[in-house]
Scaffold this motif. Structure first.
Motif, PDB file in Angstrom:
ATOM      1  N   ARG A  19       0.850  -1.192   0.000  1.00 61.81           N
ATOM      2  CA  ARG A  19       0.000   0.000   0.000  1.00 61.81           C
ATOM      3  C   ARG A  19       0.882   1.237   0.000  1.00 61.81           C
ATOM      4  O   ARG A  19       2.082   1.144   0.272  1.00 61.81           O
ATOM      5  N   ALA A  20       0.291   2.363  -0.276  1.00 67.65           N
ATOM      6  CA  ALA A  20       1.043   3.618  -0.298  1.00 67.65           C
ATOM      7  C   ALA A  20       1.592   3.919   1.101  1.00 67.65           C
ATOM      8  O   ALA A  20       0.854   3.868   2.078  1.00 67.65           O
ATOM      9  N   ALA A  25      -0.630  12.338  -3.186  1.00 66.03           N
ATOM     10  CA  ALA A  25       0.047  12.081  -4.455  1.00 66.03           C
ATOM     11  C   ALA A  25       1.443  11.500  -4.259  1.00 66.03           C
ATOM     12  O   ALA A  25       1.866  10.620  -5.014  1.00 66.03           O
ATOM     13  N   LYS A  26       2.175  11.975  -3.265  1.00 62.48           N
ATOM     14  CA  LYS A  26       3.531  11.466  -3.009  1.00 62.48           C
ATOM     15  C   LYS A  26       3.478   9.981  -2.660  1.00 62.48           C
ATOM     16  O   LYS A  26       4.294   9.195  -3.147  1.00 62.48           O
ATOM     17  N   GLY A  27       2.525   9.573  -1.858  1.00 63.38           N
ATOM     18  CA  GLY A  27       2.377   8.165  -1.515  1.00 63.38           C
ATOM     19  C   GLY A  27       2.070   7.307  -2.729  1.00 63.38           C
ATOM     20  O   GLY A  27       2.607   6.207  -2.878  1.00 63.38           O
ATOM     21  N   GLN A  28       1.218   7.810  -3.609  1.00 67.71           N
ATOM     22  CA  GLN A  28       0.879   7.074  -4.828  1.00 67.71           C
ATOM     23  C   GLN A  28       2.086   6.961  -5.754  1.00 67.71           C
ATOM     24  O   GLN A  28       2.315   5.932  -6.374  1.00 67.71           O
ATOM     25  N   GLU A  29       2.868   8.040  -5.837  1.00 70.83           N
ATOM     26  CA  GLU A  29       4.079   8.020  -6.663  1.00 70.83           C
ATOM     27  C   GLU A  29       5.053   6.969  -6.143  1.00 70.83           C
ATOM     28  O   GLU A  29       5.617   6.182  -6.911  1.00 70.83           O
ATOM     29  N   LEU A  31       4.342   4.326  -4.305  1.00 63.80           N
ATOM     30  CA  LEU A  31       3.725   3.019  -4.526  1.00 63.80           C
ATOM     31  C   LEU A  31       3.998   2.516  -5.946  1.00 63.80           C
ATOM     32  O   LEU A  31       4.235   1.325  -6.161  1.00 63.80           O
ATOM     33  N   GLN A  32       4.007   3.418  -6.916  1.00 69.94           N
ATOM     34  CA  GLN A  32       4.160   3.045  -8.321  1.00 69.94           C
ATOM     35  C   GLN A  32       5.611   2.977  -8.794  1.00 69.94           C
ATOM     36  O   GLN A  32       5.880   2.419  -9.858  1.00 69.94           O
TER      37      GLN A  32
END
Length: 94
Positions: A19-20, A25-29, A31-32
Motif C-alpha cells: 500500500r502507499a 500524491a507522493k504516496g501514490q508516486e 507506490l508506483q
C-alpha cells in the motif's frame, strides 16, 4: 504471485509495496515507482538519521529535511552522512 514495480532505486522489476506508505500524491508516486526492498532500506536510514541528528518530526524543518533525504536516497543521489553511526563491521574487539 505478488505485484511488481520497476524500482527507480534499483532500476529493475522488484516486489511492490502492499500500500502507499504516505498519504496523497507522493504516496501514490512511491507506490508506483519504489520497491518494497528500497522502501525498507529507506526506513532503516531514516530511523538512523532521526536518531543521529536528533530530529523532532513535530518541527516542519525536520520533516522537510527527511523528505529531501528520502528523495535523494530513492533517486540514487548522495544523502547526508551520519557522523555518529559506527557500522558493526567497523567495530573491533578489545
Amino acid at each position: 504471485m505478488s505485484n511488481t514495480v520497476f524500482c527507480k532505486k534499483f532500476q529493475k522489476d522488484m516486489e511492490a509495496l502492499d500500500r502507499a506508505p504516505l498519504p496523497g500524491a507522493k504516496g501514490q508516486e512511491i507506490l508506483q515507482t519504489v520497491s518494497k526492498q528500497a522502501w525498507q532500506e529507506w526506513q532503516l536510514l531514516q530511523t538512523m538519521m532521526i536518531n543521529e541528528k536528533q530530529l523532532n518530526l513535530m518541527q516542519p524543518e525536520s520533516r522537510k529535511y527527511v523528505m529531501e533525504q528520502m528523495e535523494k536516497f530513492l533517486n540514487n543521489e548522495a544523502t547526508d552522512k551520519l557522523t555518529g553511526y559506527v557500522s558493526p563491521d567497523d567495530i573491533t574487539e578489545l
